[in-house]
Design an enzyme around this catalytic site. Sequence first.
Site, PDB file in Angstrom:
ATOM      1  N   ASP A  13     -21.970 -18.300 -33.913  1.00  0.00           N
ATOM      2  CA  ASP A  13     -21.242 -18.176 -32.731  1.00  0.00           C
ATOM      3  C   ASP A  13     -21.713 -19.097 -31.624  1.00  0.00           C
ATOM      4  O   ASP A  13     -21.628 -18.509 -30.418  1.00  0.00           O
ATOM      5  CB  ASP A  13     -20.696 -16.800 -32.296  1.00  0.00           C
ATOM      6  CG  ASP A  13     -20.103 -16.021 -33.535  1.00  0.00           C
ATOM      7  OD1 ASP A  13     -19.428 -16.744 -34.187  1.00  0.00           O
ATOM      8  OD2 ASP A  13     -20.320 -14.921 -33.637  1.00  0.00           O
ATOM      9  N   LYS A  16     -21.373 -24.178 -31.877  1.00  0.00           N
ATOM     10  CA  LYS A  16     -21.613 -25.246 -32.516  1.00  0.00           C
ATOM     11  C   LYS A  16     -20.587 -26.532 -32.703  1.00  0.00           C
ATOM     12  O   LYS A  16     -20.679 -27.602 -32.882  1.00  0.00           O
ATOM     13  CB  LYS A  16     -22.092 -25.045 -34.290  1.00  0.00           C
ATOM     14  CG  LYS A  16     -23.652 -24.377 -34.017  1.00  0.00           C
ATOM     15  CD  LYS A  16     -23.893 -23.790 -35.478  1.00  0.00           C
ATOM     16  CE  LYS A  16     -22.988 -22.896 -36.191  1.00  0.00           C
ATOM     17  NZ  LYS A  16     -22.973 -21.580 -35.523  1.00  0.00           N
ATOM     18  N   GLY A  40     -16.213 -20.013 -37.930  1.00  0.00           N
ATOM     19  CA  GLY A  40     -14.864 -20.190 -37.027  1.00  0.00           C
ATOM     20  C   GLY A  40     -15.230 -21.168 -35.994  1.00  0.00           C
ATOM     21  O   GLY A  40     -16.282 -20.683 -34.962  1.00  0.00           O
ATOM     22  N   HIS A  41     -14.865 -22.356 -36.039  1.00  0.00           N
ATOM     23  CA  HIS A  41     -15.295 -23.213 -34.924  1.00  0.00           C
ATOM     24  C   HIS A  41     -14.029 -23.532 -33.813  1.00  0.00           C
ATOM     25  O   HIS A  41     -13.282 -23.873 -34.500  1.00  0.00           O
ATOM     26  CB  HIS A  41     -15.810 -24.528 -35.724  1.00  0.00           C
ATOM     27  CG  HIS A  41     -17.073 -24.570 -36.085  1.00  0.00           C
ATOM     28  ND1 HIS A  41     -17.596 -25.499 -36.894  1.00  0.00           N
ATOM     29  CD2 HIS A  41     -18.189 -23.708 -35.945  1.00  0.00           C
ATOM     30  CE1 HIS A  41     -18.789 -25.072 -37.569  1.00  0.00           C
ATOM     31  NE2 HIS A  41     -19.159 -23.932 -37.101  1.00  0.00           N
ATOM     32  N   GLN A 223     -22.751 -20.559 -39.216  1.00  0.00           N
ATOM     33  CA  GLN A 223     -23.504 -19.431 -38.981  1.00  0.00           C
ATOM     34  C   GLN A 223     -24.648 -19.773 -38.234  1.00  0.00           C
ATOM     35  O   GLN A 223     -24.605 -20.677 -37.656  1.00  0.00           O
ATOM     36  CB  GLN A 223     -23.627 -18.504 -40.333  1.00  0.00           C
ATOM     37  CG  GLN A 223     -22.353 -17.965 -40.985  1.00  0.00           C
ATOM     38  CD  GLN A 223     -21.715 -18.816 -41.695  1.00  0.00           C
ATOM     39  OE1 GLN A 223     -22.381 -19.525 -42.560  1.00  0.00           O
ATOM     40  NE2 GLN A 223     -20.507 -18.721 -41.694  1.00  0.00           N
TER      41      GLN A 223
HETATM   42  P1  IMP Z   1     -19.964 -12.790 -44.401  1.00  0.00           P
HETATM   43  O1  IMP Z   1     -20.298 -14.054 -44.315  1.00  0.00           O
HETATM   44  O2  IMP Z   1     -18.301 -12.898 -44.582  1.00  0.00           O
HETATM   45  O3  IMP Z   1     -20.275 -12.155 -46.042  1.00  0.00           O
HETATM   46  O4  IMP Z   1     -20.349 -11.738 -43.412  1.00  0.00           O
HETATM   47  C1  IMP Z   1     -21.682 -11.274 -43.352  1.00  0.00           C
HETATM   48  C2  IMP Z   1     -22.135 -11.342 -41.954  1.00  0.00           C
HETATM   49  O5  IMP Z   1     -22.230 -12.360 -41.296  1.00  0.00           O
HETATM   50  C3  IMP Z   1     -21.386 -10.473 -41.073  1.00  0.00           C
HETATM   51  O6  IMP Z   1     -21.978  -9.893 -40.271  1.00  0.00           O
HETATM   52  C4  IMP Z   1     -20.492 -11.390 -40.474  1.00  0.00           C
HETATM   53  O7  IMP Z   1     -20.080 -10.891 -39.183  1.00  0.00           O
HETATM   54  C5  IMP Z   1     -21.475 -12.501 -40.375  1.00  0.00           C
HETATM   55  N1  IMP Z   1     -21.018 -13.845 -40.078  1.00  0.00           N
HETATM   56  C6  IMP Z   1     -20.522 -14.729 -41.126  1.00  0.00           C
HETATM   57  N2  IMP Z   1     -19.928 -15.800 -40.620  1.00  0.00           N
HETATM   58  C7  IMP Z   1     -20.315 -15.718 -39.143  1.00  0.00           C
HETATM   59  C8  IMP Z   1     -20.008 -16.690 -38.192  1.00  0.00           C
HETATM   60  O8  IMP Z   1     -19.360 -17.815 -38.306  1.00  0.00           O
HETATM   61  N3  IMP Z   1     -20.534 -16.073 -36.933  1.00  0.00           N
HETATM   62  C9  IMP Z   1     -20.634 -15.001 -36.703  1.00  0.00           C
HETATM   63  N4  IMP Z   1     -21.135 -14.086 -37.625  1.00  0.00           N
HETATM   64  C10 IMP Z   1     -20.701 -14.498 -38.956  1.00  0.00           C
END
Ligand code: IMP
Length: 439
Positions: A13, A16, A40-41, A223
């Site tokens: 977040d 990017k 999410g961009h 991420q």
């Molecule tokens: P997962 O990627 O859905 O397995 O989630 C694992 C962890 O990564 C959780 O804490 C999510 O909130 C975090 N996470 C995954 N993708 C993002 C992102 O794009 N931005 C922020 N946190 C993320």
Amino acid sequence: MPSLAVVGAQWGDEGKGKIVDYFAEEAHMVVRFQGGNNAGHTVKVGREVFKLHLLPSGILRRGRLSVIGNGVVIDPGVLMEELDGLEARGMSVKNLRISDRAHVIMPYHRMLDGAEERLRKGAKVGTTGRGIGPAYSDKAARLGVRMHELVDPDALQDKLSFLVPLKQRILDAYGDGTRLDLESILKEYSGYGRRLKGFVTDTGAVVSSALMKGKRVLFEGAQGTLLDVDHGTYPFVTSSTCVASNAASGSGVAPNMIDEVYGVTKAYTTRVGEGPFPTELKDETGGALAQRGGEFGTTTGRARRCGWLDLVLVKHSCVLSGFTGLALTKIDVLGGLDELKVCTHYRLDGRRVDRVPADLSVLGMCEPQYAELPGWSDIEPSTMERILSEGYGALPAEMKGYIKFVEKQMGVPVVVLGLGPGREETVDRRKRKWRPRRG
Ligand code: IMP
């Protein structure tokens, strides 16, 4: 600078999407190399806001090739929705290429994600629930479905005929209660395969050959380092490798093909979900940052936790990804605060700590040590106009002081500044740009 990787230096977040969209103007090709629709961009183009989860942000620039690399996990239903949504807004998606080696998120991956979280009881990761972890687990366990199989109905049938009963057993053992129906999954997913077939190819060859020809390739990370499965705050991480080295293997190119790496960091810190966060602000200032920064997840809508900029984390990212430049985003959000704090190191039991400890219970005990810096007033619209036309020189002196402090601590120049969500709300300090694109 024929190739540039842009990666997150915090917990995701960092903004990017906007930074990638900005550099995509000068690129021939934009490549996503890891993650899935957990990302999410948000990109603002004029008055329009685009929220992308799977498609590379380059899809919003006409004429650029957009590539979903082998390191990405793809939920084909979500991808089709994104493609249809863009087409409905008059955008062309014909320049998309999808790796034949990328793995597919199946419906049982989403169910397993939910079931595993429920069974973790007090130890939830707080996943996005999109099936990311189970899809990457199946990739490593050699139980995955790849895109080349999705677009081949016979191969898909062969694969699912043993995978669906196998996953049913696991769901039953988890007490999930869902019945998987092989025929309806086959029907739905072979339909996606038919629609996506024309986009699926050997993208490693496409990207390598573009690099060999000296084309400008932009690698778009999702991420951030602290969510990296190896180097992040495990187990509160995602299931992919978010550091710059994966720009190569997640795209199918050699590591020495990546020339520059920009780390994207917010001017403060946020994180979604669980896990220790040394500089978290649980007070009014944290609330103000969340409100002013619109800190709610693009994917899940969850409120993000906010805190001061933590340079221990950003330095950890820099060591792992070898930043040649920093993109400092959302610095405008800090306006109006009298005094700002930046964490330079931690202390634990009287000792100085400069590295992120592997053991989260230790990270949770680390006490952030702050440098205090003067704040600046909110930027008036007329000052903002001047900054956007004159550049860095027109920034408030205190903001320049903040940027210089970060550069000095990091030993890396801040090459781009984000002053708002729009494409134009950017201050570019690069000495040399990529040549403007021809054709
Ligand atoms: P997962 O990627 O859905 O397995 O989630 C694992 C962890 O990564 C959780 O804490 C999510 O909130 C975090 N996470 C995954 N993708 C993002 C992102 O794009 N931005 C922020 N946190 C993320």
